[in-house]
Design a protein around this motif. Structure first.
Motif, short mmCIF file in Angstrom:
data_model
loop_
_atom_site.label_atom_id
_atom_site.label_comp_id
_atom_site.label_asym_id
_atom_site.label_seq_id
_atom_site.Cartn_x
_atom_site.Cartn_y
_atom_site.Cartn_z
N GLY A 196 0.66 -0.68 -0.23
CA GLY A 196 -0.30 -0.13 -0.25
C GLY A 196 0.72 1.65 0.13
N THR B 262 0.33 -6.12 4.14
CA THR B 262 0.03 -7.25 3.56
C THR B 262 -1.70 -8.01 4.25
OG1 THR B 262 1.63 -9.01 5.09
CG2 THR B 262 2.09 -8.00 2.96
N LEU C 73 -6.96 -6.08 1.11
CA LEU C 73 -7.70 -5.29 0.09
C LEU C 73 -7.83 -3.96 -0.08
CD1 LEU C 73 -10.51 -8.90 -0.69
CD2 LEU C 73 -7.75 -8.55 -1.63
N GLN D 288 -5.22 -1.16 0.66
CA GLN D 288 -4.13 -1.24 0.57
C GLN D 288 -4.33 0.52 -0.02
OE1 GLN D 288 -1.51 -3.19 -1.61
NE2 GLN D 288 -1.76 -5.75 -0.21
N THR E 181 -9.51 -3.85 -5.97
CA THR E 181 -10.22 -4.82 -5.88
C THR E 181 -12.06 -4.52 -4.68
OG1 THR E 181 -9.62 -4.33 -3.65
CG2 THR E 181 -8.17 -6.14 -4.08
N ILE F 67 -4.93 -3.15 -4.60
CA ILE F 67 -3.71 -2.90 -4.21
C ILE F 67 -2.83 -3.08 -5.19
CG2 ILE F 67 -4.95 -5.86 -2.99
CD1 ILE F 67 -4.14 -7.59 -5.36
#
Length: 179
Positions: A30, A39, A56, A58, A113, A151
């Motif tokens: 991110g 993560t 998902l 980030q 995402t 992401i």
């Protein structure tokens, strides 16, 4: 032409972020120096449910057209005030399918995402803001207008004025859902 209007980050879990000259996106993590970098999920309500779920969210991307719409309704909003990392212009982000790739600037690549799910923190910021970023289709389905999440597939520096190229995924397209 689609461009970056503003970039922001905040190392604390504040609702609004701080507008910057540039931000650095880190592959798989991110925005460097942002509270949501990592993560695994960093959004506090999601951490309470399952701190091991993948992040998902980030990067939060918001369309500047929404800020203009909200300003016309009397809300005091500006870049970074709604917590976005990248404010863009010229792309209807809500119409993009899941897994769309955005190539931003010279090297950065973000994969979409899903949708940001507006929460009551919006009303804590300004009364009535939550309902202002929600709408309904003719069939009654909820439209979430608070931006999209992604992401980082390829890191790099993102700054105001950077161009954005959109790469759609293979068909059949999958609609964006809240993440």
């Amino acid at each position: 032409m689609a461009i970056v209007v503003a970039v922001s980050r905040d190392d604390q879990h504040n609702f609004s972020k701080v507008e910057c000259d540039s931000i650095t996106l880190l592959k798989g993590l991110g925005v460097e120096g942002d509270a949501h970098c990592g993560t695994t999920v960093k959004h506090r309500s999601r951490v309470k449910k399952d701190p091991t779920q993948p992040n998902l969210r980030q990067v939060h991307i918001l369309q500047s057209e929404l800020l203009k719409e909200l300003q016309e309704k009397g809300f005091d909003v500006r870049p970074a005030s709604l917590g976005e990392n990248i404010l863009i212009e010229g792309i209807d982000v809500l119409a993009l399918p899941r897994d769309t790739v955005l190539k931003i600037g010279e090297s950065t690549v973000v994969q979409i995402t899903g949708l940001r799910n507006p929460c009551l923190q919006l009303d804590n910021y300004q009364s009535g803001l939550t309902s202002a970023v929600l709408d309904r289709t003719e069939t009654g389905e909820i439209i979430r207008k608070a931006g999209i999440m992604g992401i980082v597939l390829q890191g790099g520096v993102v700054k105001k004025g950077d161009s954005i190229e959109v790469e759609l995924p293979a068909e059949p397209y999958q609609a964006l859902e809240r993440v």
